[in-house]
Design a protein around this motif. Structure first.
Motif, PDB file in Angstrom:
ATOM      1  N   GLU A 187       0.827  -1.216   0.000  1.00  0.00           N
ATOM      2  CA  GLU A 187       0.000   0.000   0.000  1.00  0.00           C
ATOM      3  C   GLU A 187       0.861   1.266   0.000  1.00  0.00           C
ATOM      4  O   GLU A 187       0.485   2.280  -0.567  1.00  0.00           O
ATOM      5  CB  GLU A 187      -0.900   0.031   1.244  1.00  0.00           C
ATOM      6  CG  GLU A 187      -2.099  -0.853   1.166  1.00  0.00           C
ATOM      7  CD  GLU A 187      -2.886  -0.876   2.477  1.00  0.00           C
ATOM      8  OE1 GLU A 187      -4.078  -1.207   2.408  1.00  0.00           O
ATOM      9  OE2 GLU A 187      -2.316  -0.577   3.546  1.00  0.00           O
TER      10      GLU A 187
ATOM     11  N   ARG B 286       4.443   4.023  -2.973  1.00  0.00           N
ATOM     12  CA  ARG B 286       4.938   5.345  -3.405  1.00  0.00           C
ATOM     13  C   ARG B 286       6.130   5.817  -2.572  1.00  0.00           C
ATOM     14  O   ARG B 286       6.934   6.616  -3.032  1.00  0.00           O
ATOM     15  CB  ARG B 286       3.817   6.371  -3.345  1.00  0.00           C
ATOM     16  CG  ARG B 286       2.759   6.187  -4.420  1.00  0.00           C
ATOM     17  CD  ARG B 286       1.626   7.213  -4.260  1.00  0.00           C
ATOM     18  NE  ARG B 286       0.564   6.987  -5.210  1.00  0.00           N
ATOM     19  CZ  ARG B 286      -0.467   6.172  -5.010  1.00  0.00           C
ATOM     20  NH1 ARG B 286      -0.567   5.488  -3.869  1.00  0.00           N
ATOM     21  NH2 ARG B 286      -1.405   6.034  -5.930  1.00  0.00           N
TER      22      ARG B 286
ATOM     23  N   ASN C 284      -8.027  -5.640  -3.054  1.00  0.00           N
ATOM     24  CA  ASN C 284      -7.166  -4.459  -3.182  1.00  0.00           C
ATOM     25  C   ASN C 284      -7.093  -4.002  -4.638  1.00  0.00           C
ATOM     26  O   ASN C 284      -6.028  -4.072  -5.262  1.00  0.00           O
ATOM     27  CB  ASN C 284      -5.765  -4.786  -2.640  1.00  0.00           C
ATOM     28  CG  ASN C 284      -5.783  -5.130  -1.163  1.00  0.00           C
ATOM     29  OD1 ASN C 284      -5.849  -4.236  -0.323  1.00  0.00           O
ATOM     30  ND2 ASN C 284      -5.742  -6.413  -0.837  1.00  0.00           N
ATOM     31  N   PRO C 285      -8.201  -3.494  -5.182  1.00  0.00           N
ATOM     32  CA  PRO C 285      -8.220  -3.113  -6.606  1.00  0.00           C
ATOM     33  C   PRO C 285      -7.251  -1.990  -6.954  1.00  0.00           C
ATOM     34  O   PRO C 285      -6.845  -1.849  -8.099  1.00  0.00           O
ATOM     35  CB  PRO C 285      -9.675  -2.699  -6.850  1.00  0.00           C
ATOM     36  CG  PRO C 285     -10.215  -2.362  -5.494  1.00  0.00           C
ATOM     37  CD  PRO C 285      -9.494  -3.248  -4.529  1.00  0.00           C
ATOM     38  N   TRP C 286      -6.835  -1.196  -5.984  1.00  0.00           N
ATOM     39  CA  TRP C 286      -5.854  -0.133  -6.215  1.00  0.00           C
ATOM     40  C   TRP C 286      -4.537  -0.675  -6.742  1.00  0.00           C
ATOM     41  O   TRP C 286      -3.798   0.026  -7.433  1.00  0.00           O
ATOM     42  CB  TRP C 286      -5.604   0.663  -4.926  1.00  0.00           C
ATOM     43  CG  TRP C 286      -5.220  -0.218  -3.769  1.00  0.00           C
ATOM     44  CD1 TRP C 286      -6.047  -0.736  -2.813  1.00  0.00           C
ATOM     45  CD2 TRP C 286      -3.908  -0.742  -3.487  1.00  0.00           C
ATOM     46  NE1 TRP C 286      -5.330  -1.536  -1.948  1.00  0.00           N
ATOM     47  CE2 TRP C 286      -4.019  -1.555  -2.332  1.00  0.00           C
ATOM     48  CE3 TRP C 286      -2.661  -0.582  -4.077  1.00  0.00           C
ATOM     49  CZ2 TRP C 286      -2.940  -2.218  -1.774  1.00  0.00           C
ATOM     50  CZ3 TRP C 286      -1.565  -1.251  -3.512  1.00  0.00           C
ATOM     51  CH2 TRP C 286      -1.718  -2.045  -2.385  1.00  0.00           C
ATOM     52  N   PHE C 287      -4.233  -1.952  -6.425  1.00  0.00           N
ATOM     53  CA  PHE C 287      -2.986  -2.538  -6.897  1.00  0.00           C
ATOM     54  C   PHE C 287      -2.946  -2.522  -8.433  1.00  0.00           C
ATOM     55  O   PHE C 287      -1.959  -2.116  -9.034  1.00  0.00           O
ATOM     56  CB  PHE C 287      -2.842  -3.974  -6.365  1.00  0.00           C
ATOM     57  CG  PHE C 287      -1.611  -4.676  -6.866  1.00  0.00           C
ATOM     58  CD1 PHE C 287      -0.378  -4.398  -6.324  1.00  0.00           C
ATOM     59  CD2 PHE C 287      -1.700  -5.616  -7.892  1.00  0.00           C
ATOM     60  CE1 PHE C 287       0.767  -5.041  -6.794  1.00  0.00           C
ATOM     61  CE2 PHE C 287      -0.565  -6.256  -8.356  1.00  0.00           C
ATOM     62  CZ  PHE C 287       0.670  -5.972  -7.810  1.00  0.00           C
ATOM     63  N   GLU C 288      -4.039  -2.922  -9.032  1.00  0.00           N
ATOM     64  CA  GLU C 288      -4.088  -2.964 -10.497  1.00  0.00           C
ATOM     65  C   GLU C 288      -4.303  -1.586 -11.114  1.00  0.00           C
ATOM     66  O   GLU C 288      -3.687  -1.258 -12.121  1.00  0.00           O
ATOM     67  CB  GLU C 288      -5.201  -3.909 -10.955  1.00  0.00           C
ATOM     68  CG  GLU C 288      -5.192  -4.137 -12.448  1.00  0.00           C
ATOM     69  CD  GLU C 288      -6.127  -5.255 -12.879  1.00  0.00           C
ATOM     70  OE1 GLU C 288      -6.533  -5.217 -14.046  1.00  0.00           O
ATOM     71  OE2 GLU C 288      -6.439  -6.131 -12.064  1.00  0.00           O
ATOM     72  N   THR C 289      -5.121  -0.759 -10.480  1.00  0.00           N
ATOM     73  CA  THR C 289      -5.442   0.538 -11.087  1.00  0.00           C
ATOM     74  C   THR C 289      -4.384   1.613 -10.840  1.00  0.00           C
ATOM     75  O   THR C 289      -4.159   2.464 -11.702  1.00  0.00           O
ATOM     76  CB  THR C 289      -6.803   1.051 -10.576  1.00  0.00           C
ATOM     77  OG1 THR C 289      -6.749   1.183  -9.153  1.00  0.00           O
ATOM     78  CG2 THR C 289      -7.936   0.116 -10.986  1.00  0.00           C
ATOM     79  N   ASP C 290      -3.740   1.579  -9.680  1.00  0.00           N
ATOM     80  CA  ASP C 290      -2.794   2.635  -9.312  1.00  0.00           C
ATOM     81  C   ASP C 290      -1.325   2.221  -9.449  1.00  0.00           C
ATOM     82  O   ASP C 290      -0.531   2.933 -10.054  1.00  0.00           O
ATOM     83  CB  ASP C 290      -3.035   3.098  -7.869  1.00  0.00           C
ATOM     84  CG  ASP C 290      -4.425   3.663  -7.661  1.00  0.00           C
ATOM     85  OD1 ASP C 290      -5.140   3.910  -8.647  1.00  0.00           O
ATOM     86  OD2 ASP C 290      -4.806   3.857  -6.494  1.00  0.00           O
ATOM     87  N   LEU C 291      -0.977   1.073  -8.855  1.00  0.00           N
ATOM     88  CA  LEU C 291       0.423   0.664  -8.826  1.00  0.00           C
ATOM     89  C   LEU C 291       0.909   0.115 -10.168  1.00  0.00           C
ATOM     90  O   LEU C 291       1.962   0.522 -10.665  1.00  0.00           O
ATOM     91  CB  LEU C 291       0.631  -0.374  -7.717  1.00  0.00           C
ATOM     92  CG  LEU C 291       2.067  -0.810  -7.424  1.00  0.00           C
ATOM     93  CD1 LEU C 291       2.181  -1.277  -5.974  1.00  0.00           C
ATOM     94  CD2 LEU C 291       2.554  -1.901  -8.337  1.00  0.00           C
TER      95      LEU C 291
END
Length: 195
Positions: free
Chosen positions: A149, A152, A175-182
């Motif tokens: 998480e 950054r 943890n959908p942010w892994f695919e969309t953000d990272l």
């Protein structure tokens, strides 16, 4: 130091330890690095399929990892650009059907020398808790999810990732942010590093 990969390949420090596991296997270090590589991939330890093949990430986890990185097989296995250096070079065996942790003696014996011999690296990917604790130290406190998480905090030179195993499919859904953000940032950094 010129013969470092050959010395690691010949290592038998864990022969008795591995013979006592459910798999009762012999050591087979999987050494996949050369001096001058730009990208370092640090995992936990080879699995049974990698042990058999002698090729790192030669399994469905490797397919998922290559997708995460945006690399095809040829680029991923280009030792002049990519070093793959797990926390232990050998498959540690199974206990009750699960992979055993990487034996610490491997990192104590080989890791610092291997990193000096093959680095420095432009980009380091640290996969899972063992790699993150070694390479990120106190910043990996709180476990893999918290460390990933906070990706950054380490970018653009280091990216902590969860293990790409199918066992983490539920984690990826939570943890959908892994695919969309990272992942988009990671892929751009990998492409820039591989040029």
């Amino acid at each position: 130091m010129e013969d470092l990969p050959a010395r690691i390949s010949a290592c038998r420090l864990c022969a008795e330890r591995f013979a006592a596991t459910e798999t009762a296997h012999a050591p087979r270090p999987v050494v996949w690095f050369r001096p001058g590589a730009r990208l370092l991939i640090v995992g936990q330890a080879p699995g049974a399929r990698v042990h058999e093949a002698g090729i790192p990430f030669h399994d469905p986890s490797g397919d998922r990892l290559r997708d995460w990185l945006g690399l095809d097989r040829d680029s991923f296995y280009d030792r002049d650009r990519v070093a793959i250096m797990p926390m232990a070079f050998c498959f540690p065996g199974y206990r009750k059907g699960s992979d055993l942790p990487p034996p610490p003696i491997c990192a104590r014996t080989w890791r610092a020398e291997a990193l000096r011999w093959s680095g420095p690296f432009q980009l380091t990917i640290v996969i899972g808790g063992y790699a993150q604790k070694y390479h990120l130290g106190a910043a990996a406190a709180g476990g893999v999810t918290r460390t990933v998480e906070r990706w950054r905090d380490h970018a653009p030179g280091v990216f902590p990732l969860p293990h790409p195993s199918w066992r983490n499919t539920a984690w990826l859904k939570r943890n959908p942010w892994f695919e969309t953000d990272l992942l988009p940032v990671l892929r751009r950094q990998v492409q820039e590093t591989m040029r």
